[in-house]
Design an enzyme around this catalytic site. Structure first.
Site, PDB file in Angstrom:
ATOM      1  N   ASP A 328       6.240 -19.614  34.193  1.00 16.15           N
ATOM      2  CA  ASP A 328       6.984 -19.340  35.418  1.00 16.15           C
ATOM      3  C   ASP A 328       7.908 -20.546  35.651  1.00 16.15           C
ATOM      4  O   ASP A 328       7.729 -21.607  35.046  1.00 16.15           O
ATOM      5  CB  ASP A 328       6.001 -19.153  36.578  1.00 16.15           C
ATOM      6  CG  ASP A 328       6.711 -18.935  37.897  1.00 16.15           C
ATOM      7  OD1 ASP A 328       7.647 -18.120  37.919  1.00 16.15           O
ATOM      8  OD2 ASP A 328       6.341 -19.584  38.883  1.00 16.15           O
ATOM      9  N   ASP A 520       2.307 -20.446  38.986  1.00 18.86           N
ATOM     10  CA  ASP A 520       1.898 -21.039  40.253  1.00 18.86           C
ATOM     11  C   ASP A 520       2.348 -20.106  41.364  1.00 18.86           C
ATOM     12  O   ASP A 520       3.502 -19.692  41.390  1.00 18.86           O
ATOM     13  CB  ASP A 520       2.551 -22.415  40.439  1.00 18.86           C
ATOM     14  CG  ASP A 520       2.372 -22.946  41.844  1.00 18.86           C
ATOM     15  OD1 ASP A 520       1.255 -23.386  42.154  1.00 18.86           O
ATOM     16  OD2 ASP A 520       3.334 -22.906  42.616  1.00 18.86           O
ATOM     17  N   ASP A 524       2.224 -14.814  40.903  1.00 12.38           N
ATOM     18  CA  ASP A 524       1.853 -14.991  39.505  1.00 12.38           C
ATOM     19  C   ASP A 524       0.449 -14.477  39.201  1.00 12.38           C
ATOM     20  O   ASP A 524       0.052 -14.427  38.034  1.00 12.38           O
ATOM     21  CB  ASP A 524       1.927 -16.473  39.113  1.00 12.38           C
ATOM     22  CG  ASP A 524       3.355 -16.992  39.137  1.00 12.38           C
ATOM     23  OD1 ASP A 524       4.262 -16.194  38.858  1.00 12.38           O
ATOM     24  OD2 ASP A 524       3.562 -18.185  39.440  1.00 12.38           O
TER      25      ASP A 524
END
Length: 646
Positions: A328, A520, A524
């Protein structure tokens, strides 16, 4: 051993208690066998054959029955037990009247199990220490009298004003009321330097106060606090034994077959059934049973020293084989601490744009919400009243103002649902644009800068060097921002403007497998759960993502991803090395015994030495974290420096 969950961070972890009880049970059983062996040796030395036989049948009979019951339970759970060789060997020694050798095998079996427990307890010491550090008491300030009373951690309520004295552990997550505090967060975030906080700052439970007392207001109950979440993760990790069994299971059937074949041929060729017993005496597979559990517990302990909590030991084995990785962006490759750096007005002025955005973002949990609200407050802007606000996952916030106006704050596609097509500004690396609309007009664009983590580029480089062939970025952010960050850290493949569902689909389609996902935040959680291995960055407190992930990094250092990947490879290498060393030595001793050069008693004693060698070898995994630190070699520094400069 079933997984258990603690109700609060004050109670002793059940995992630690259950291991202690199991160790005591096995130690008592081992003492019983030692007494039997000692009596047997005395009877053997004095020539009392009948009494020796009775003692051997009694002691070995009990050991065989207990071991067989445990073995059947393992088989019912689908695990092939290696103890079958030890049982056959003990029966064979009784049949050929090698009573002393049989008693030594019994000691080896029970002693090996006790040594395994002892080594596992030693290996998991860091995990146990983390759980035992959980705060037990708090000092509450009575709201009317101002008196300080000591209460248990379970009695802390949201809104309570608490006194934290010098060197005390913070009992709950909360807001600092005093003007200043210096807090040691190393136990939670891994940062070795104490952090200074001012009034109004958020402080975490489980951290340690410095030398000056301060007051704080609890914002969470103890059971919901940051440290309690970490303790629950650790407890689940310590209770996990499945991967250790799986690794040993791979060698159980082949080793059993080879041992029985060698013993059978030795009996057939010599015509002496004693040879059968002599071979099986050195074939008892304690190294296989001991090496894997001890190595994996050592690896989990090493990971804990690096502020990485691994929930399941199987994660170590999977991480050692990982071939693809997805990251991410916000809060993972970047620090997740954005600041407003510019505002591009459109139909409204800069201050009006910021006012509207801050009014809506008050109701958002996104990482960009707080800096926008903070920027408005810093300019002392009066925020309009909001009658209703909804956060549209991965898109933005839709807010209805008291005057009837509808405000949207978020991604360009979300804004374009209510307005015409909008122009997107040029962005530098680490910058993100948040768009604001009122009704069907674009009010303006807010530019935020979210710095890239210092070790992001080095982490990507280390993973590639470790054999991770495919590394991609999967983010909900816009294309220009995602591509600029990806280019800086060294990622070529970018999937931008994704939703939680498309993130899952992208990660599931990545090849080769296994796939590691690092993320995070709440959005997610689905993709972390869907990946082969999910690692959550939770340095400032646990989130939904932490519960979905297989491992949690409790510090703010992304380099821990590469560190724990190194620890996993090293741990599996040590486990396999220890297993194969035990197998090779055992097979060598079996061949020597097959030709009649190794009496049963001598073989049993040699097998004890093999057990100790296997344990010592497996305990090397306790030092895997030191190798991970060395793996942050100077060859990675240029990439890190380039990323920081960008």
């Amino acid at each position: 051993m079933p997984t258990q969950t603690i109700a609060s961070p004050t109670r002793e972890a059940p995992s630690s208690t259950s291991r202690a009880v199991e160790f005591l049970r096995r130690r008592k059983f081992m003492i019983f066998v030692i007494i039997g062996l000692t009596a047997g040796l005395v009877l053997w030395a004095t020539g009392q054959t009948t009494a020796l036989a009775v003692t051997a049948y009694l002691v070995l009979g009990i050991v065989i029955v207990v071991t067989a019951i445990d073995m059947v339970r393992d088989l019912m759970r689908g695990h092939w037990g290696l103890d079958i060789l030890a049982v056959i060997a003990m029966i064979a020694t009784l049949a050929v009247q090698e009573y002393v050798a049989g008693l030594i095998i019994a000691l080896m079996l029970t002693g090996g199990e006790a040594l395994e427990d002892l080594a596992a307890r030693r290996a998991s010491r860091e995990l146990d220490q983390l759980m035992s550090r959980a705060p037990a008491f708090a000092q509450r300030i009575h709201p009317s009298t101002g008196e300080v009373e000591s209460i248990t951690i379970d009695e802390v309520q949201v809104g309570d004003e608490l006194l934290v004295r010098s060197s005390e552990i913070l009992p709950a997550d909360g807001e600092l009321l005093s003007e200043h505090a210096t807090i040691d967060e190393s136990s939670v975030t891994g940062e070795p330097i104490p952090v200074s906080y001012g009034a109004g700052d958020h402080v975490l439970s489980g951290t340690v106060n410095g030398t000056a007392s301060f007051t704080m207001r609890a914002q969470k109950m103890a059971a919901d606090s940051n440290y309690a979440s970490i303790v629950r993760l650790v407890e689940r990790a310590v209770e996990s034994h499945a991967p250790m069994v799986r690794l040993a299971d791979r060698y159980a059937v082949p080793f059993t077959v080879v041992a029985l074949l060698i013993a059978g041929f030795a009996w057939f060729l010599s015509g002496d059934p004693v040879r059968f017993a002599e071979v099986l005496v050195v074939a008892t597979p304690c190294p296989l049973l001991i090496a894997a559990p001890v190595a994996f517990m050592g690896g989990m302990s090493s990971a804990a020293r690096l502020n990485v909590i691994i929930k399941d030991g199987g994660v170590l084995e999977m991480l050692a084989r990982v071939r693809s990785a997805a990251f991410d962006k916000t809060g993972t490759l970047t620090q997740g601490k954005a600041d407003v750096v510019d505002i591009h007005p459109a139909s409204r002025s800069s201050s009006e744009t910021l006012q509207l955005a801050a009014a809506a973002e008050q109701y958002s949990v996104h990482v960009f919400a707080d800096p926008i609200v903070a920027a408005a407050r810093a300019q002392q802007l009066e925020l309009p009243d909001v009658t209703n606000a909804d956060e549209v996952a991965t898109n933005g916030v839709l807010a209805h103002l008291a005057g009837g106006a509808v405000v949207r704050v978020g991604k360009p596609a979300f804004i374009e649902e209510a307005t015409v097509s909008i122009d997107r500004p040029e962005l530098r690396a680490g910058e993100t644009a948040v768009y604001v609309s009122v009704g069907d007009e674009l009010a303006g664009t807010i530019i935020l800068s979210d710095p890239i983590r210092p070790h992001a580029a080095g982490t990507i480089s280390r993973l590639r060097g470790a054999g991770v062939a495919e590394i991609v970025m999967v983010t909900g952010d816009v294309v220009p921002t995602a591509e600029s960050v990806a280019q800086t850290v060294g990622i070529q493949t970018v999937h931008a403007e994704t939703t939680p569902q498309t993130k899952v689909e992208i990660v599931q389609a990545i090849r080769p497998r296994p796939v590691l996902m690092v993320g995070d935040g709440i959005n997610d959680a689905p993709v972390l759960a869907a990946a082969d291995i999910g690692i959550a960055m939770a340095g400032r407190g646990a989130t939904v993502a932490s519960e979905s992930a297989a491992a949690v990094i409790t510090s703010n250092d992304i380099a821990r991803v590469a560190d724990v990947a190194y620890v996993s490879r090293r741990t599996v290498h040590i486990a396999l090395q220890s297993i194969w060393m035990g197998i090779i030595i055992s097979v060598g001793l079996m061949l020597v015994a097959a030709f009649g050069y190794l009496p049963a008693v001598a073989g049993a004693l040699l097998q004890e030495v093999v057990d100790l060698v296997a344990i010592v070898s497996a305990l090397r995994a306790l030092r895997a974290h030191k190798g991970a630190e060395r793996d942050r070699a100077p060859r990675h520094e240029p990439a890190q420096a380039d990323a920081a400069a960008a």
